[in-house]
Design a protein around this motif. Structure first.
Motif, mmCIF file in Angstrom:
data_model
loop_
_atom_site.group_PDB
_atom_site.id
_atom_site.type_symbol
_atom_site.label_atom_id
_atom_site.label_comp_id
_atom_site.label_asym_id
_atom_site.label_seq_id
_atom_site.Cartn_x
_atom_site.Cartn_y
_atom_site.Cartn_z
ATOM 1 N N LYS A 152 18.259 27.476 -4.798
ATOM 2 C CA LYS A 152 17.604 27.441 -6.108
ATOM 3 C C LYS A 152 18.375 26.534 -7.054
ATOM 4 O O LYS A 152 19.597 26.631 -7.178
ATOM 5 C CB LYS A 152 17.506 28.851 -6.689
ATOM 6 N N THR A 153 17.647 25.658 -7.703
ATOM 7 C CA THR A 153 18.258 24.740 -8.654
ATOM 8 C C THR A 153 17.379 24.658 -9.896
ATOM 9 O O THR A 153 16.267 25.198 -9.938
ATOM 10 C CB THR A 153 18.394 23.326 -8.060
ATOM 11 N N ALA A 154 17.878 23.957 -10.892
ATOM 12 C CA ALA A 154 17.099 23.748 -12.109
ATOM 13 C C ALA A 154 16.090 22.614 -11.930
ATOM 14 O O ALA A 154 15.305 22.335 -12.837
ATOM 15 C CB ALA A 154 18.037 23.423 -13.279
ATOM 16 N N HIS A 155 16.110 21.979 -10.759
ATOM 17 C CA HIS A 155 15.253 20.821 -10.509
ATOM 18 C C HIS A 155 14.015 21.211 -9.706
ATOM 19 O O HIS A 155 14.076 22.090 -8.843
ATOM 20 C CB HIS A 155 16.019 19.749 -9.731
ATOM 21 N N GLU A 156 12.931 20.513 -9.980
ATOM 22 C CA GLU A 156 11.769 20.601 -9.114
ATOM 23 C C GLU A 156 12.064 19.818 -7.836
ATOM 24 O O GLU A 156 12.881 18.904 -7.843
ATOM 25 C CB GLU A 156 10.530 20.001 -9.801
ATOM 26 N N PRO A 157 11.428 20.178 -6.722
ATOM 27 C CA PRO A 157 11.610 19.378 -5.511
ATOM 28 C C PRO A 157 11.268 17.918 -5.791
ATOM 29 O O PRO A 157 10.349 17.618 -6.548
ATOM 30 C CB PRO A 157 10.621 19.999 -4.520
ATOM 31 N N ARG B 132 0.843 -1.189 0.000
ATOM 32 C CA ARG B 132 0.000 0.000 0.000
ATOM 33 C C ARG B 132 0.881 1.243 0.000
ATOM 34 O O ARG B 132 1.835 1.338 0.777
ATOM 35 C CB ARG B 132 -0.903 0.013 1.231
ATOM 36 N N ARG B 133 0.567 2.182 -0.881
ATOM 37 C CA ARG B 133 1.257 3.469 -0.857
ATOM 38 C C ARG B 133 0.741 4.250 0.337
ATOM 39 O O ARG B 133 -0.470 4.410 0.514
ATOM 40 C CB ARG B 133 0.994 4.250 -2.139
ATOM 41 N N VAL B 134 1.643 4.753 1.180
ATOM 42 C CA VAL B 134 1.196 5.413 2.410
ATOM 43 C C VAL B 134 1.472 6.914 2.435
ATOM 44 O O VAL B 134 0.884 7.638 3.241
ATOM 45 C CB VAL B 134 1.829 4.766 3.655
ATOM 46 N N GLY B 135 2.353 7.418 1.583
ATOM 47 C CA GLY B 135 2.602 8.852 1.604
ATOM 48 C C GLY B 135 3.911 9.200 0.926
ATOM 49 O O GLY B 135 4.550 8.361 0.299
ATOM 50 N N GLN B 136 4.308 10.453 1.077
ATOM 51 C CA GLN B 136 5.527 10.911 0.433
ATOM 52 C C GLN B 136 6.254 11.931 1.294
ATOM 53 O O GLN B 136 5.669 12.552 2.187
ATOM 54 C CB GLN B 136 5.221 11.520 -0.943
ATOM 55 N N LEU B 137 7.539 12.084 1.025
ATOM 56 C CA LEU B 137 8.359 13.124 1.632
ATOM 57 C C LEU B 137 8.974 13.941 0.504
ATOM 58 O O LEU B 137 9.345 13.395 -0.530
ATOM 59 C CB LEU B 137 9.465 12.527 2.502
ATOM 60 N N THR B 138 9.062 15.237 0.706
ATOM 61 C CA THR B 138 9.620 16.137 -0.300
ATOM 62 C C THR B 138 11.051 16.502 0.071
ATOM 63 O O THR B 138 11.340 16.835 1.230
ATOM 64 C CB THR B 138 8.771 17.411 -0.416
ATOM 65 N N PHE B 139 11.956 16.455 -0.919
ATOM 66 C CA PHE B 139 13.378 16.732 -0.700
ATOM 67 C C PHE B 139 13.820 17.917 -1.550
ATOM 68 O O PHE B 139 13.400 18.059 -2.704
ATOM 69 C CB PHE B 139 14.221 15.507 -1.079
ATOM 70 N N ARG B 140 14.671 18.754 -0.987
ATOM 71 C CA ARG B 140 15.274 19.886 -1.702
ATOM 72 C C ARG B 140 16.729 20.027 -1.264
ATOM 73 O O ARG B 140 17.167 19.390 -0.309
ATOM 74 C CB ARG B 140 14.525 21.202 -1.388
ATOM 75 N N LEU B 141 17.436 20.915 -1.950
ATOM 76 C CA LEU B 141 18.782 21.283 -1.512
ATOM 77 C C LEU B 141 18.676 22.430 -0.521
ATOM 78 O O LEU B 141 17.937 23.399 -0.746
ATOM 79 C CB LEU B 141 19.644 21.707 -2.692
ATOM 80 N N TYR B 142 19.411 22.310 0.576
ATOM 81 C CA TYR B 142 19.387 23.337 1.614
ATOM 82 C C TYR B 142 20.795 23.827 1.915
ATOM 83 O O TYR B 142 21.769 23.059 1.871
ATOM 84 C CB TYR B 142 18.768 22.788 2.896
ATOM 85 N N GLY B 143 20.882 25.131 2.215
ATOM 86 C CA GLY B 143 22.120 25.738 2.675
ATOM 87 C C GLY B 143 21.822 26.547 3.925
ATOM 88 O O GLY B 143 20.728 26.466 4.487
ATOM 89 N N TRP B 144 22.804 27.377 4.332
ATOM 90 C CA TRP B 144 22.673 28.111 5.578
ATOM 91 C C TRP B 144 22.555 29.612 5.337
ATOM 92 O O TRP B 144 23.182 30.154 4.426
ATOM 93 C CB TRP B 144 23.882 27.825 6.468
ATOM 94 N N LYS B 145 21.745 30.263 6.128
ATOM 95 C CA LYS B 145 21.607 31.718 6.019
ATOM 96 C C LYS B 145 22.973 32.379 6.191
ATOM 97 O O LYS B 145 23.702 32.078 7.133
ATOM 98 C CB LYS B 145 20.656 32.237 7.107
ATOM 99 N N GLY B 146 23.298 33.258 5.256
ATOM 100 C CA GLY B 146 24.571 33.966 5.333
ATOM 101 C C GLY B 146 25.774 33.136 4.949
ATOM 102 O O GLY B 146 26.914 33.605 5.037
ATOM 103 N N GLY B 147 25.544 31.892 4.516
ATOM 104 C CA GLY B 147 26.668 31.030 4.142
ATOM 105 C C GLY B 147 27.315 31.479 2.839
ATOM 106 O O GLY B 147 26.631 31.908 1.912
ATOM 107 N N LYS B 148 28.631 31.386 2.771
ATOM 108 C CA LYS B 148 29.358 31.765 1.564
ATOM 109 C C LYS B 148 29.518 30.557 0.652
ATOM 110 O O LYS B 148 30.028 29.518 1.080
ATOM 111 C CB LYS B 148 30.735 32.328 1.934
ATOM 112 N N PRO B 149 29.085 30.664 -0.603
ATOM 113 C CA PRO B 149 29.218 29.525 -1.530
ATOM 114 C C PRO B 149 30.674 29.136 -1.721
ATOM 115 O O PRO B 149 31.526 29.978 -2.003
ATOM 116 C CB PRO B 149 28.616 30.074 -2.830
ATOM 117 N N THR B 150 30.972 27.860 -1.549
ATOM 118 C CA THR B 150 32.335 27.352 -1.739
ATOM 119 C C THR B 150 32.383 26.307 -2.852
ATOM 120 O O THR B 150 33.478 25.898 -3.251
ATOM 121 C CB THR B 150 32.853 26.698 -0.437
ATOM 122 N N GLY B 151 31.211 25.904 -3.328
ATOM 123 C CA GLY B 151 31.163 24.844 -4.330
ATOM 124 C C GLY B 151 31.203 23.466 -3.717
ATOM 125 O O GLY B 151 31.066 22.457 -4.424
ATOM 126 N N GLU B 152 31.409 23.379 -2.401
ATOM 127 C CA GLU B 152 31.444 22.094 -1.723
ATOM 128 C C GLU B 152 30.094 21.777 -1.096
ATOM 129 O O GLU B 152 29.303 22.674 -0.781
ATOM 130 C CB GLU B 152 32.523 22.088 -0.634
#
Length: 286
Positions: free
Chosen positions: A237-242, A154-174
């Motif tokens: 923000k990414t080119a992908h939908e969640p 039986r299908r019971v539900g779903q979870l949504t996934f995205r990419l997350y970062g931190w407020k004020g974080g500096k992009p490092t590419g890692e």
């Protein structure tokens, strides 16, 4: 096969996959399991199990026997649980196998919200990743639809996934992610496509990944339910939908009439409904 007790050893090894785990299930030792399986093989005139890289697998000679034994075991448990629920105050024990993120983000909160639905039932939770079938579990919750067989799904539900970062974080590419065996999982693919490189560090589960992100302040993929618990996390923000991962539960068809199983199935379904309701409320608030 004159000794009915032999069925217990067949079923246990088919579920557990290793002699050690089967012995634990049966409350005996590995040598006894090995000896009983060898005796069965001699009786059959062919090996009852075949050793593979993934553990001991039933040979063709015993597959139908194990199927019959599993059905009998399930029907017996259902009858005993019905008797326990109707005539005694004894708790009925069930084992629930689930991917860790569902256990922590759906099932445990479900205990707090709807624990009264499990009256008379005692649950043991175990992590289940990449394993097929029910194993030693009475009920399994997994990502994606299970393969067909003598199980109720039986299908019971779903979870949504995205990419997350931190407020004020500096992009490092890692970034940080899950272990390499999870690389084909869509949330990981989302991160690979966005950062164009492998993760700097890896862990086994999303709960561990959140802790790693917290300590390193590096971005990574997370389920919305987990990310929502930290106000410092922001979506990237990414080119992908969640990605919305569908989760299914399964149990042996012989347990359809088991009152304890029905309670657990209803409780799991209700717990996933809470996740859907919370997502709608968060969307409206946003």
């Amino acid at each position: 096969m004159d000794n009915w007790d032999d069925f217990r050893f067949l079923v246990a090894l088919s579920k557990a996959g290793t002699m050690t785990a089967a012995a634990k299930m049966l409350g005996t030792n590995t040598a006894t399991v090995s000896r009983r399986i060898d005796r069965l093989s001699e009786t059959l005139g062919t090996p009852a199990f075949v050793k593979t890289a993934d553990g001991w697998k039933p040979s063709e000679a015993v597959r139908e026997i194990i199927s019959i034994a599993n059905t009998f075991d399930g029907e017996l448990r259902s009858a005993m649980n019905t008797n326990s629920q109707d005539k005694t105050n004894q708790l009925v024990s069930l084992n629930v196998g689930s991917v860790p993120i569902v256990t922590s983000q759906v099932l445990f909160p479900g205990l707090r919200r709807h624990g009264d639905m499990l009256d008379g039932v005692s649950l043991t939770f175990s992590d289940r990743i990449f394993r097929e079938g029910l194993g030693e579990n009475d009920l399994v919750i997994m990502y994606g639809a299970p393969e067909s067989g003598r199980v109720v799904t039986r299908r019971v539900g779903q979870l949504t996934f995205r990419l997350y970062g931190w407020k004020g974080g500096k992009p490092t590419g890692e970034w940080v992610g899950l272990a390499q065996e999870h690389d084909e999982y869509p949330p990981m693919q989302m991160a690979f496509d966005t950062f164009k490189c492998p993760p700097r560090m890896r862990v086994e589960s999303f709960t561990a990944l959140y802790d790693l992100m917290l300590q390193t302040k590096l971005p990574g993929p997370l389920p919305d339910t987990l990310a929502a618990q930290d106000s410092e996390l922001v979506t990237i923000k990414t080119a992908h939908e969640p990605f919305r991962g569908e989760f299914w539960m399964m149990f042996h068809e012989s347990r359809r009439g088991d009152p304890a199983m029905r309670k657990v199935v209803d409780w799991v379904t209700r717990s996933f409904q809470d996740v859907d309701f919370d997502r709608v409320q968060q969307s409206r608030a946003g």
